[in-house]
Design a protein around this motif. Sequence first.
Motif, PDB file in Angstrom:
ATOM      1  N   MET A   1      31.485  37.015  43.058  1.00  0.00           N
ATOM      2  CA  MET A   1      31.262  35.702  42.461  1.00  0.00           C
ATOM      3  C   MET A   1      31.331  35.816  40.940  1.00  0.00           C
ATOM      4  SD  MET A   1      27.822  33.307  42.607  1.00  0.00           S
ATOM      5  CE  MET A   1      27.672  33.519  44.369  1.00  0.00           C
ATOM      6  N   HIS A   2      31.855  34.788  40.298  1.00  0.00           N
ATOM      7  CA  HIS A   2      31.906  34.727  38.845  1.00  0.00           C
ATOM      8  C   HIS A   2      31.071  33.529  38.393  1.00  0.00           C
ATOM      9  CE1 HIS A   2      35.037  37.734  38.934  1.00  0.00           C
ATOM     10  NE2 HIS A   2      35.658  37.008  39.859  1.00  0.00           N
ATOM     11  N   VAL A   3      30.104  33.785  37.524  1.00  0.00           N
ATOM     12  CA  VAL A   3      29.206  32.729  37.064  1.00  0.00           C
ATOM     13  C   VAL A   3      29.599  32.351  35.645  1.00  0.00           C
ATOM     14  CG1 VAL A   3      26.819  32.042  36.678  1.00  0.00           C
ATOM     15  CG2 VAL A   3      27.376  33.647  38.527  1.00  0.00           C
TER      16      VAL A   3
ATOM     17  N   ALA B   1      41.697  30.216  43.834  1.00  0.00           N
ATOM     18  CA  ALA B   1      42.617  31.348  44.078  1.00  0.00           C
ATOM     19  C   ALA B   1      41.905  32.504  44.768  1.00  0.00           C
ATOM     20  CB  ALA B   1      43.251  31.794  42.768  1.00  0.00           C
ATOM     21  N   GLY B   2      41.078  32.169  45.754  1.00  0.00           N
ATOM     22  CA  GLY B   2      40.403  33.209  46.521  1.00  0.00           C
ATOM     23  C   GLY B   2      39.159  33.776  45.880  1.00  0.00           C
ATOM     24  N   ARG B   3      38.806  33.283  44.706  1.00  0.00           N
ATOM     25  CA  ARG B   3      37.587  33.740  44.034  1.00  0.00           C
ATOM     26  C   ARG B   3      36.542  32.638  44.041  1.00  0.00           C
ATOM     27  NH1 ARG B   3      41.451  35.692  40.198  1.00  0.00           N
ATOM     28  NH2 ARG B   3      41.481  37.975  40.029  1.00  0.00           N
ATOM     29  N   THR B   4      35.263  33.060  44.123  1.00  0.00           N
ATOM     30  CA  THR B   4      34.171  32.093  44.049  1.00  0.00           C
ATOM     31  C   THR B   4      33.702  31.967  42.610  1.00  0.00           C
ATOM     32  OG1 THR B   4      33.436  32.653  46.286  1.00  0.00           O
ATOM     33  CG2 THR B   4      31.842  31.540  44.854  1.00  0.00           C
ATOM     34  N   PHE B   5      33.654  30.720  42.137  1.00  0.00           N
ATOM     35  CA  PHE B   5      33.144  30.441  40.802  1.00  0.00           C
ATOM     36  C   PHE B   5      31.895  29.571  40.931  1.00  0.00           C
ATOM     37  CE2 PHE B   5      37.423  31.651  39.858  1.00  0.00           C
ATOM     38  CZ  PHE B   5      37.369  32.219  38.588  1.00  0.00           C
ATOM     39  N   ALA B   6      30.812  30.005  40.267  1.00  0.00           N
ATOM     40  CA  ALA B   6      29.596  29.201  40.200  1.00  0.00           C
ATOM     41  C   ALA B   6      29.413  28.770  38.750  1.00  0.00           C
ATOM     42  CB  ALA B   6      28.391  30.006  40.674  1.00  0.00           C
ATOM     43  N   PHE B   7      29.168  27.476  38.541  1.00  0.00           N
ATOM     44  CA  PHE B   7      29.024  26.935  37.198  1.00  0.00           C
ATOM     45  C   PHE B   7      27.569  26.561  36.929  1.00  0.00           C
ATOM     46  CE2 PHE B   7      33.405  26.185  38.437  1.00  0.00           C
ATOM     47  CZ  PHE B   7      34.097  26.616  37.312  1.00  0.00           C
TER      48      PHE B   7
ATOM     49  N   VAL C   1      43.512  24.664  33.936  1.00  0.00           N
ATOM     50  CA  VAL C   1      42.123  25.097  33.813  1.00  0.00           C
ATOM     51  C   VAL C   1      41.812  26.154  34.870  1.00  0.00           C
ATOM     52  CG1 VAL C   1      39.700  24.394  33.924  1.00  0.00           C
ATOM     53  CG2 VAL C   1      41.385  22.902  32.810  1.00  0.00           C
ATOM     54  N   ARG C   2      42.239  25.890  36.100  1.00  0.00           N
ATOM     55  CA  ARG C   2      41.968  26.845  37.187  1.00  0.00           C
ATOM     56  C   ARG C   2      42.680  28.174  36.917  1.00  0.00           C
ATOM     57  NH1 ARG C   2      43.050  22.005  40.346  1.00  0.00           N
ATOM     58  NH2 ARG C   2      41.058  21.170  41.167  1.00  0.00           N
ATOM     59  N   ALA C   3      43.907  28.105  36.437  1.00  0.00           N
ATOM     60  CA  ALA C   3      44.641  29.330  36.142  1.00  0.00           C
ATOM     61  C   ALA C   3      43.949  30.149  35.060  1.00  0.00           C
ATOM     62  CB  ALA C   3      46.072  28.986  35.716  1.00  0.00           C
ATOM     63  N   GLU C   4      43.443  29.463  34.025  1.00  0.00           N
ATOM     64  CA  GLU C   4      42.763  30.182  32.946  1.00  0.00           C
ATOM     65  C   GLU C   4      41.412  30.728  33.416  1.00  0.00           C
ATOM     66  OE1 GLU C   4      43.815  31.268  30.295  1.00  0.00           O
ATOM     67  OE2 GLU C   4      45.662  30.146  29.980  1.00  0.00           O
ATOM     68  N   LEU C   5      40.760  30.012  34.321  1.00  0.00           N
ATOM     69  CA  LEU C   5      39.512  30.558  34.895  1.00  0.00           C
ATOM     70  C   LEU C   5      39.806  31.831  35.677  1.00  0.00           C
ATOM     71  CD1 LEU C   5      37.693  27.296  36.065  1.00  0.00           C
ATOM     72  CD2 LEU C   5      36.874  28.915  34.338  1.00  0.00           C
ATOM     73  N   GLY C   6      40.920  31.840  36.427  1.00  0.00           N
ATOM     74  CA  GLY C   6      41.303  33.047  37.149  1.00  0.00           C
ATOM     75  C   GLY C   6      41.588  34.202  36.210  1.00  0.00           C
ATOM     76  N   ALA C   7      42.260  33.908  35.097  1.00  0.00           N
ATOM     77  CA  ALA C   7      42.543  34.948  34.111  1.00  0.00           C
ATOM     78  C   ALA C   7      41.260  35.446  33.449  1.00  0.00           C
ATOM     79  CB  ALA C   7      43.513  34.407  33.055  1.00  0.00           C
ATOM     80  N   LEU C   8      40.329  34.504  33.215  1.00  0.00           N
ATOM     81  CA  LEU C   8      39.038  34.876  32.645  1.00  0.00           C
ATOM     82  C   LEU C   8      38.302  35.821  33.579  1.00  0.00           C
ATOM     83  CD1 LEU C   8      36.800  34.485  30.494  1.00  0.00           C
ATOM     84  CD2 LEU C   8      36.046  32.479  31.781  1.00  0.00           C
ATOM     85  N   ALA C   9      38.332  35.517  34.871  1.00  0.00           N
ATOM     86  CA  ALA C   9      37.669  36.367  35.860  1.00  0.00           C
ATOM     87  C   ALA C   9      38.240  37.774  35.848  1.00  0.00           C
ATOM     88  CB  ALA C   9      37.792  35.756  37.255  1.00  0.00           C
ATOM     89  N   GLU C  10      39.539  37.889  35.641  1.00  0.00           N
ATOM     90  CA  GLU C  10      40.173  39.209  35.596  1.00  0.00           C
ATOM     91  C   GLU C  10      39.643  40.041  34.430  1.00  0.00           C
ATOM     92  OE1 GLU C  10      42.250  40.767  37.482  1.00  0.00           O
ATOM     93  OE2 GLU C  10      42.895  39.220  38.896  1.00  0.00           O
TER      94      GLU C  10
END
Length: 558
Positions: free
Chosen positions: A1-3, A49-55, A144-153
């Motif tokens: 999970m990414h918070v 994209a298969g990742r869980t994001f919690a805000f 936005v979703r793409a950049e969140l995925g890149a941020l998670a990486e």
Amino acid sequence: MHVIATAGHVDHGKSTLVQRLTGMWPDRLAEEKRRGLTIELGYAWTEIAGRTFAFVDVPGHERFVANMLAGVGPVPAVMFVVAATEGWMPQSDEHFAAVQALGVRHTLVVISKADLADPARAIAEVRQRFPVAPVVLGTDLDAVRAELGALAERLPDPDVDADVRLWVDRSFTIRGAGTVVTGTLGAGTLRVGDEIEHAGRRYAVRGLESLERAQVSVSAVARVAVNLRGVDHRDIRRGDALRTPGAWLDTAEVDVSVRAADEVPRNLVLHIGSAAVPATVRPLGAAARLRLARPLPLRVGDVGLLRDPGRHRIAAGIEVLDVRPPPLRRRGAARERAAELASGRARPPVCARVNELRAMGFPVDGLRIGEWVVDEQWWAQRRSGATVAVERWSREHDIAAGMPLETLRQELDLPAAELVAGVLDGTGLVVADGLVRRPDAELPPRVDEAVRTVEKWLAAEPFRAPDADRLSELKLGPRELAAAVRVKRLARIAEGVVLGGDAFERAAEVLATLAQPFTVAEAKRALNTTRRVAVPLLEQLDARGVTRRGPDGTRTLV
């Protein structure tokens, strides 16, 4: 999970952006919905994209900055929102200062309301503050979703085996379940059945949820709700921390590095994790000592900020350098401490238990002595100092059995008596009956001369112990006699009664010539002594297993 936490000026669309990404409206309170204003922390989550994001959605109004900091404090990344209609605003500045002070390196900037105004000005203003952070328009959710995925990486992998410290951001009760607390788990793993510590007491983890799903265990990084057994929800509040038992030290005084453009006021509020604690600041050059209004479980390397709530500004970012700082009472101590901390580091204790170093956040480096870690140079000084101290003590107390172990511990400034044995190892000093001495210790000349006189008397009549008057003439009191017995020059038969050091062996040889068993009177005659000596001498031989006393009072040589 990414918070991910939000940040940005009030009414710039943080909650709306979260709702559009997750389908969940983060505002929970009726007043928030009635006023259309985020007041408290809100929570929402989704899959991208298969990742869980919690805000963690935070309020943007200046009156609720403390709430905002409680949400951002434990979170590794921020989604900063700036409206194209207004651009950079006062609370944008304070939120930006908070993000900088907390050392948040992973940021995504979203320009909201780009359908209502040209975003160019807002982007230019953002670039002045975030020159390398990705900037994306909120109207393009795919971007936005793409950049969140890149941020998670880019986010570092959490240490799932670390000690747990869960900063609490909510505490409430559920009918039939009891107390539940929530927070962002930044490191470690929580499991159902674990014991967790709070305010010096331990509680069982009754249940776990993450994103409203029951879990057997939850590992960092994650939003987690913990159901605790045996505690009232009113006894745990925002800013408290649940932690691995015995793994953390509470501290109310801490040395920190300070990152500030202006002079830091003396009275501020420390924000760290979800905690907000009034702090008195004592400058130490580029560092400072903070005296906190209540203790917190802190470690070296923890990052927080100091805020001046009266002036609505972030005063400084801080990093914890030492959670057990030395006192500054001695003249010049503050100046010396400032020079030490100028490097941005504090020296670990020269002697500490392994678990204490770990709890303080220092690396467990150094010489291991049992469960202790010591600085090698400091330890060598203690070892050489032990020899000097015992020799000095022996000169000043020349007939003492040895230097008391506790006295030596205090003189060497050792924190525990168990370390004395390690200090003495290899020095030739020995410990016996709580005393430290050399095994080859000799009698001082004045006592040696008197004992030689007694030995001459006993050479002629081995079992004719000198009486008290003769011993007194020789200045052989109880302590002098004890010293002579200790080096085996004399043998103690009874109080004030001494014979030669080989008295027991010689007595056995004489008694072997008697018909067995023998009486006290027969032994007295054979030994050519008095009853004053014969009776306690035979009792000593009984105790040593040399003779055995029969029911009729006679004895037999064993």
